[in-house]
Design an enzyme around this catalytic site. Structure first.
Site, PDB file in Angstrom:
ATOM      1  N   ILE A 201     -39.387 -40.329 126.729  1.00 15.35           N
ATOM      2  CA  ILE A 201     -39.876 -41.785 125.808  1.00 15.35           C
ATOM      3  C   ILE A 201     -40.052 -41.916 124.535  1.00 15.35           C
ATOM      4  O   ILE A 201     -40.518 -42.824 124.019  1.00 15.35           O
ATOM      5  CB  ILE A 201     -41.062 -40.705 126.135  1.00 15.35           C
ATOM      6  CG1 ILE A 201     -41.786 -40.381 125.703  1.00 15.35           C
ATOM      7  CG2 ILE A 201     -41.836 -41.295 127.394  1.00 15.35           C
ATOM      8  CD1 ILE A 201     -42.952 -39.133 125.809  1.00 15.35           C
ATOM      9  N   GLY A 202     -39.218 -41.405 124.129  1.00 16.45           N
ATOM     10  CA  GLY A 202     -38.895 -41.596 122.074  1.00 16.45           C
ATOM     11  C   GLY A 202     -37.556 -40.105 121.961  1.00 16.45           C
ATOM     12  O   GLY A 202     -37.187 -39.370 122.908  1.00 16.45           O
ATOM     13  N   GLU A 203     -36.867 -40.562 121.015  1.00 13.56           N
ATOM     14  CA  GLU A 203     -35.233 -40.215 120.425  1.00 13.56           C
ATOM     15  C   GLU A 203     -35.796 -39.673 118.877  1.00 13.56           C
ATOM     16  O   GLU A 203     -36.221 -41.010 118.282  1.00 13.56           O
ATOM     17  CB  GLU A 203     -33.836 -40.853 120.888  1.00 13.56           C
ATOM     18  CG  GLU A 203     -32.781 -39.916 121.183  1.00 13.56           C
ATOM     19  CD  GLU A 203     -32.685 -39.450 122.035  1.00 13.56           C
ATOM     20  OE1 GLU A 203     -31.837 -37.888 122.367  1.00 13.56           O
ATOM     21  OE2 GLU A 203     -32.484 -39.540 123.584  1.00 13.56           O
ATOM     22  N   GLU A 205     -34.796 -37.483 115.258  1.00 14.56           N
ATOM     23  CA  GLU A 205     -33.065 -37.472 114.469  1.00 14.56           C
ATOM     24  C   GLU A 205     -33.184 -35.676 115.277  1.00 14.56           C
ATOM     25  O   GLU A 205     -31.553 -35.152 115.484  1.00 14.56           O
ATOM     26  CB  GLU A 205     -32.592 -36.763 113.475  1.00 14.56           C
ATOM     27  CG  GLU A 205     -34.461 -36.395 112.646  1.00 14.56           C
ATOM     28  CD  GLU A 205     -34.110 -36.659 111.088  1.00 14.56           C
ATOM     29  OE1 GLU A 205     -33.046 -36.316 110.425  1.00 14.56           O
ATOM     30  OE2 GLU A 205     -35.163 -37.080 110.406  1.00 14.56           O
ATOM     31  N   ASP A 312     -47.953 -37.854 105.570  1.00 15.57           N
ATOM     32  CA  ASP A 312     -46.918 -38.342 106.288  1.00 15.57           C
ATOM     33  C   ASP A 312     -48.000 -38.844 106.787  1.00 15.57           C
ATOM     34  O   ASP A 312     -47.826 -39.620 107.823  1.00 15.57           O
ATOM     35  CB  ASP A 312     -45.948 -38.014 106.613  1.00 15.57           C
ATOM     36  CG  ASP A 312     -45.001 -38.852 107.201  1.00 15.57           C
ATOM     37  OD1 ASP A 312     -44.489 -39.767 106.375  1.00 15.57           O
ATOM     38  OD2 ASP A 312     -43.987 -38.214 107.835  1.00 15.57           O
ATOM     39  N   ARG A 316     -46.588 -45.618 112.454  1.00 14.10           N
ATOM     40  CA  ARG A 316     -46.008 -45.451 113.445  1.00 14.10           C
ATOM     41  C   ARG A 316     -46.007 -43.608 113.476  1.00 14.10           C
ATOM     42  O   ARG A 316     -45.312 -42.772 114.730  1.00 14.10           O
ATOM     43  CB  ARG A 316     -44.868 -44.548 111.875  1.00 14.10           C
ATOM     44  CG  ARG A 316     -43.843 -43.869 111.639  1.00 14.10           C
ATOM     45  CD  ARG A 316     -42.901 -43.667 110.195  1.00 14.10           C
ATOM     46  NE  ARG A 316     -42.986 -42.660 108.939  1.00 14.10           N
ATOM     47  CZ  ARG A 316     -43.251 -43.371 108.428  1.00 14.10           C
ATOM     48  NH1 ARG A 316     -43.949 -44.766 108.322  1.00 14.10           N
ATOM     49  NH2 ARG A 316     -43.632 -42.469 107.397  1.00 14.10           N
ATOM     50  N   ASN A 317     -47.048 -43.017 112.474  1.00 11.42           N
ATOM     51  CA  ASN A 317     -47.503 -41.712 112.942  1.00 11.42           C
ATOM     52  C   ASN A 317     -49.140 -41.441 113.785  1.00 11.42           C
ATOM     53  O   ASN A 317     -50.063 -40.271 114.162  1.00 11.42           O
ATOM     54  CB  ASN A 317     -47.386 -40.662 112.025  1.00 11.42           C
ATOM     55  CG  ASN A 317     -46.254 -40.333 111.659  1.00 11.42           C
ATOM     56  OD1 ASN A 317     -45.504 -40.446 112.436  1.00 11.42           O
ATOM     57  ND2 ASN A 317     -45.562 -40.219 110.397  1.00 11.42           N
ATOM     58  N   ASP A 330     -47.874 -36.185 114.358  1.00 11.54           N
ATOM     59  CA  ASP A 330     -46.889 -36.051 113.435  1.00 11.54           C
ATOM     60  C   ASP A 330     -47.073 -34.625 111.963  1.00 11.54           C
ATOM     61  O   ASP A 330     -47.397 -35.903 111.027  1.00 11.54           O
ATOM     62  CB  ASP A 330     -45.955 -37.051 112.662  1.00 11.54           C
ATOM     63  CG  ASP A 330     -44.916 -36.880 114.024  1.00 11.54           C
ATOM     64  OD1 ASP A 330     -43.621 -36.531 114.169  1.00 11.54           O
ATOM     65  OD2 ASP A 330     -45.547 -38.316 114.800  1.00 11.54           O
TER      66      ASP A 330
END
Length: 463
Positions: A201-203, A205, A312, A316-317, A330
């Site tokens: 469901i996500g990729e 690094e 952070d 997005r988090n 996160d």
């Protein structure tokens, strides 16, 4: 002895065996992990609980279990306590004394930089196996290949393969503590045989994120295969063991298998930034935006109460559940207020960072998180636009330092823009606390959502 008050989802560790349960009671053994499902009407010390391994449910007495402990942030906690770094062959031999079959350690190869050496004690001697790094994988015999050292040690602890014998006992580096042992003791190590992995469901690094199922609960599984990255993410998992709040993504536990797997509750609607961008004004109204803002503020007020700094915070988090509850996630950079190292500063997201967080002199604090929250409010009410549109990172740093602040997003509620601007006060002490902002957001919600008062729990529980 005071009566415990545990919320649904609290995880406990059994202090002893309960092998002969009465009808309706749960069977468990010492060390088993149990999750509180509900209070009971039996008596105040009893709860309905679910066994984390068998999935069975039944009544338990709170006196017979202890709440799962949070792990202490400890730099000596290691996923690879058997890794000794750059030591010579003779030094490795000395460390593996007295001789003991299957005793082992791993060192960096001095003769072949970039490779490793697996040193194993066999029949009174130490055998040195060169571990070659080829095509992003590790191998001893060009037959069996591994993504990382953790994967390799796991394999040879169960299979002899190319070795003279299976690995039996790690020789820890002086000062290193086994993360596996500490996770097991505290009750955070999960059973991989019970985990069912689903789709990616996500990729990132660091590796892929899968959906999955753990004992009939839908979960998200973050996979970290690189040794160094896995060690860094161990810190994130350690921080998450301390956190229990409805607006923070909940950690279920970790699994050590071919690297590190971090298992959390599944947030089915993805991150807040993408959610807002893909739906827009026609599908998401101002009351819903307010709810998202309040959810995040609740989670951050909890972190503030624990004296933890997120570092952070951004849309997005923030992840969304099935029923549109926003939860902060996160926690990789989360820690107590502290000075920012050059290393950490390089990872900080400039568009969301307070001016003082980007300088060498000032320490990062909750007030820096408040600045980021102001940027996140701008993201929410602009429906997921990138902050400081059309500006480079260099321009952002220079102009913000010079006093520039973003204008209000289109149709933004005046009270919300006023909140953003006070979050962006140049002096950190002039910025509000998350507790104060929560009050202001609740007042705004009451104006726009009749009956909202009845939804606010009183008093507000804090763990």
């Amino acid at each position: 002895m005071p009566v415990r008050s545990w919320t649904t989802g609290t995880q406990c560790v059994a202090k002893g065996d309960h092998r002969k349960p009465k009808p309706g009671e749960l069977l468990y053994h010492k060390g088993d992990i149990l999750t509180i499902v509900a209070m009971t009407t039996v008596k105040s010390t009893c709860y309905k609980a679910k066994h984390n391994s068998t999935g069975d449910e039944g009544i338990i007495n709170s006196a017979d279990v202890r709440e799962r402990e949070a792990l202490r942030l400890d730099p000596s906690l290691s996923l690879m306590p058997w890794f000794h770094g750059k030591i010579s062959g003779p030094e490795a031999v000395r460390k593996l004394q007295p001789a003991q079959d299957g005793l082992f350690l791993v060192r960096e190869s001095i003769r072949h930089p970039g490779d490793y050496v697996l040193c194993v004690s066999v029949s009174g001697e130490v055998i040195h196996y060169r571990v070659m790094y080829q095509d992003n994988q590790l191998t001893i015999d060009n037959n069996q290949h591994f993504n990382n050292l953790i994967d390799m040690i796991e394999f040879y602890s169960q299979n002899k393969g190319a070795l003279a014998r299976t690995l039996l006992k790690p020789k820890p580096k002086q000062g290193a503590k086994s993360a596996e042992m500490e996770l097991t003791k505290a009750g955070w190590l999960l059973d991989i045989t019970v985990l069912k992995l689903g789709h990616i469901i996500g990729e990132g690094e660091f590796g892929a994120v899968f959906d999955g199922e753990y004992l009939a609960q839908r979960v998200a599984v973050k996979t970290i295969k690189c040794d160094v990255t896995a060690q860094a993410f161990l810190q994130e998992a350690t921080v998450m063991t301390k956190l229990q709040h409805k607006n923070l993504v909940r950690l279920l536990g970790v699994i050590l298998h071919k690297g590190l797997l971090i298992v959390t509750e599944l947030m089915t609607k993805g991150n807040l930034a993408n959610f807002l961008r893909t739906r827009g004004r026609s599908l998401v109204g101002s009351v819903q935006l307010l709810r998202f803002a309040l959810d995040v503020c609740e989670g951050m007020a909890y972190l503030e109460s624990k004296k933890l700094v997120h570092r952070d915070l951004a849309a997005r988090n923030v992840l969304l559940s099935d029923d549109d509850v926003a939860k902060v996630s996160d926690f990789g950079l989360t820690r107590a207020a502290s000075r920012v190292s050059d290393d950490q500063r390089a990872k900080l997201p400039v568009r969301w960072s307070a001016p003082e967080a980007l300088t060498k002199e000032v320490k990062y604090s909750t007030k820096s998180d408040v600045w980021s929250y102001g940027i996140l409010l701008w993201e929410i009410f602009s429906y997921g636009r990138q902050p400081y549109p059309k500006m480079s990172l260099k321009e952002v740093m220079e102009r913000v330092e010079g006093g520039f602040r973003m204008e209000a997003p289109e149709d933004c509620l005046p009270a919300i823009y006023a909140l953003m601007t006070i979050c962006w006060a140049k002096e950190p002490r002039r910025r509000p606390t998350f507790h104060k902002m929560r009050e202001k957001l609740e007042q705004e919600m009451k104006k726009r959502c009749p009956g909202y008062d009845s939804l606010i729990p009183s008093p507000r529980p804090q763990k």
